[in-house]
Structures are given as C-alpha cells and as structure tokens.
Design a protein around this motif. Sequence first.
Motif, short mmCIF file in Angstrom:
data_model
loop_
_atom_site.label_atom_id
_atom_site.label_comp_id
_atom_site.label_asym_id
_atom_site.label_seq_id
_atom_site.Cartn_x
_atom_site.Cartn_y
_atom_site.Cartn_z
N ASN A 1 0.78 -1.21 0.00
CA ASN A 1 0.00 0.00 0.00
C ASN A 1 0.79 1.23 0.00
N HIS B 1 0.58 4.52 4.83
CA HIS B 1 -0.84 4.40 4.51
C HIS B 1 -1.64 4.68 5.77
N VAL C 1 -4.88 4.42 7.94
CA VAL C 1 -6.00 3.49 8.00
C VAL C 1 -7.31 4.15 8.42
N ASP D 1 -10.57 7.54 5.65
CA ASP D 1 -11.96 7.80 5.25
C ASP D 1 -12.70 8.60 6.33
N PHE E 1 -2.18 -3.28 5.42
CA PHE E 1 -2.77 -1.95 5.35
C PHE E 1 -1.80 -0.88 5.85
N PRO F 1 -4.25 -5.30 -1.09
CA PRO F 1 -5.48 -4.87 -0.44
C PRO F 1 -6.47 -5.99 -0.09
N SER F 2 -6.32 -7.17 -0.68
CA SER F 2 -7.29 -8.22 -0.38
C SER F 2 -6.65 -9.60 -0.52
N LEU G 1 -7.50 -1.57 12.65
CA LEU G 1 -7.47 -1.26 11.23
C LEU G 1 -8.43 -0.15 10.83
N ASP H 1 -10.86 2.18 9.29
CA ASP H 1 -11.66 2.15 8.06
C ASP H 1 -11.29 0.99 7.14
N CYS H 2 -10.09 0.44 7.30
CA CYS H 2 -9.62 -0.63 6.42
C CYS H 2 -10.14 -2.01 6.82
N ASN I 1 -12.05 -4.39 4.54
CA ASN I 1 -11.39 -5.11 3.45
C ASN I 1 -10.88 -6.49 3.84
#
Length: 469
Positions: free
Chosen positions: A9, A116, A118, A121, A395, A401-402, A462, A464-465, A468
């Motif tokens: 990320n 990154h 987290v 958002d 993250f 991301p997944s 985590l 907002d992450c 995922n």
Amino acid sequence: MTDFKSSLNEECGIFGVYNYTQAAELTLHGLHQLQHRGHDGAGIVTYSKKNLLNHRGVGLVSTVFNKGIEENLFGDIAIGHVRYATAGKSEIKNVQPFISQPKKQEAPFAYAHNGHIVNSDTLKTELRNKGIEFQTDSDSEILEHLIYEGKHELFEDNLKSALSRIKGAFVYVVLKERQLFIARDPNGFRPVSIARLKDSYIVSSETCTFDMIGATFIHELEPGELVKIDDSGIKKEFYTKNTNLSICSMEFIYFSRPESTIGGVNIYNARKRMGEYLSKQDSVNADIVIGVPDSGIPAAIGFSKESKIPFEQAIIKNKYVGRTFIQSSQELRESSVSSKFSVIKEVVRGKKIIIVDDSIVRGTTIKWLIYLLKHAGAKEVHVRIASPPFKYPCFFGIDIPSTDELIASKMNIEEVCSVIGADSLIYLNIENLIKSINLPKTTLTNNGLCIAYFTGNYPIDLCDCAINL
C-alpha cells in the motif's frame, strides 16, 4: 520477489536536505538511490528567500528531472519524494511533495509522506463536513488540513496534534520556512533516519543514500518521534507516548536495499540469515542453489553456505524492466515478467536445482521461472521461499489490499507447489524469520516486527480498512 508484489500500500521514498548549498541536486541524487521504492512519480521542493520552489512529475526520477531542471530549484533546504501509487491514481496532482494552501495570510509549507493512513476515510469525511476541499486523491493530504484545523499558536504544536490523530503507517517530512520536521508513526512501520554531512543534515527513508553522498548516520527515528531541524540544530521529542515498535518485516525481506540498515540490522545480512535458517528446514538433495535476482540472491547465498550445496548464477535479470511487484496492474505485471528474466542453459541443464526467492504473492513470476528452468533442461526444480506464506492483506504500506490476490490464502503449500510446477516447495517459518532479522528487541511482541501478512494478527486497529478483511 517471486511475484508481483504489486499490491504491497504505499511504498514510497523520502529524502531531505538541510543547510546544503545545492540542496536540490543532492536531493536528486538521493531520489535516484530510492527509485526502487516507487516508480509512479517524483518531485522536489526547495526553500529559497522565503519562497517554496518545486518541480514534480509522473514517471521515473530520470524522466521527471531529465533537463537539469533541479538547477533552477534554488535554496539550501529541500525535500524530495518518489511515489508508488496506492492511495490515489498516477496523476500529477497526486505526486509529492505537496505544497499547502493556507487559509490565512501565512507562509505555506511543503510535505511528503510514506505509508498508509487506516483512518483516512473517517478523517476525510470529518474534514469535508467542515467545508474543506481536497486537492488530491492521496491520503497524505489529510495532514495539511488537520494542521490548519489546529488551535495552537505555534505551527509545531498544531503539527503534533495532527500527527496524534492519524492512525496507520507513516513517515512525514515537512518543510516550513527554515524548519524541517520529520515524524514517524507510533509503531515505526516505515523507516526514516538522519545523517550529517559536514554542517548539513540529511533525511532519508533508507541509510543506503548516506553512504552514496558520504554522510554519517546519526539517528533513526523512534516510533512516535518528531525531529525538528533548524539553524540552531536538531531537536528530538515524542508527540505521543503510546508507542509499540512494529517495523514492517517486508522492509527486511524485500523492500529495502541490501546496503541499508534498519533498527541496527543490515538488510543484506538479514536476508542471508533467512537463507541459512531456510536451509535448516530442508533435506532435499540438489546439485546447485540459485537465487532470483535481486532480493532473492542474499538468501540463496545463505542457503548455499549452510547446506554446502554450490551457489550458481543461473538467472539473468533485465535491469531495464521495472520491479514486477510495483507494476500497477496484473496485466502489466504479466507482460513484464516474460521479458524480465532469462536462464543460462549451460548452468542448469541436467541439474537438480534449488531456487530461492524472498516471497510469493501471486505466483506469476516463480511459475514462469520454473518453466524457463525446466525448458532449459533442469532435471528438478525445488522452490525455497525465504519468508512465510503471504496469506493476509497489509494496510500499512504494502499494496496487497485483499486476500483474493494472495495465492497462499486460497491454497495450501502442496496446492501452490502443484500450480507453480515445482518439484517441492518450502517456506521459511515465522519463528526462523524473526530469528533471521534478529532485531535487538527481544522483550517486544515478535521482536518489534509486524508480521501481520503471515499471521493475520494486526498490531493496531485497522479502523476504516477493516472492511477489506
């Protein structure tokens, strides 16, 4: 990396200079040394006569600064950035360093970020509800608006308050008039260090840049630390006491250059030890050990040393093809891997081979290499990976991301072995990974390492992450 670690990320690089006559040119040299940390964009901002001068662009450092542009960036203070796009597209507006847009009649500041966030958002929603408009798609911009939302008189205090609200992995470097600030997140996910060059200070994501310019290492920032450099010297403090060292283990496995040092541990030596410990888990008979260039070579050397099986260079890398992990789409990764490697047939023909690489993400590269080796006449190909199976998304600065992109999250070791076409497959176990890196932090969880991509146990919330997972 045996696979396009392309979703690992926001792997970026930061460089800064204070009190050096040709700061922009020195920063340019530093960015060239950090090019491996991101290919999507590069930029430099300097401070001269109370003004911020800047140039940035999409592409490699050599492309963005191809006409001596840095010679017009006057000033003795500079910050630079190379970018790998994870949060935000590969567009000029997202290339750093950014220059702030002050609300009042005050001097703007420049800043760059590696990591990154987290809770981005949540923070962006909060700020937008207050009428704030974002100029970029990058989560890095959040810092600027949190600083301007601050209630303190001093910029430094508003910076500390802003940093305390950001969750995740980050190193920020901020240029405010004749002040250079460097901050590391409370877990120390991403590295950043400071060096001296005579009367100048140098800041870099990796210590390899110091050797290149003849600078002397003086300090690696601790988790939660904020360093201020100005004409009076260097000041260190902590903007938070809530810290827990969790250095990204992928910095040691893959990201950082072998000549760099993090947490007192040289990257090359750590990778070599990974190979040695991996050999102790193995019992296969083979004729030669080979490594996948570049980051798999030290582990292969270590494997060879411990196993007493000769090391050979059998795979040649086309250095003009970029790192497959950092390609921004699977289609680009697959097209680049076929032109990235070739095999020396005379070395592998009729041999039982152990091939060592640092990791497997999707399996694309190692599958192709096994095909090349067998097509060149290799009798057997046994794959040895100098890290545990990559099962969980990250993250904190790695663009995975997944779990959909992770072959080890969908298959067991036997199934992965079958899919890639190997005769056998062994990964380094977690215990031996921690021993190999050997951070002198034995009282901390995992010796101060983040190994969440292997275990699924994340060292922080985590935020907002979490959706995922």
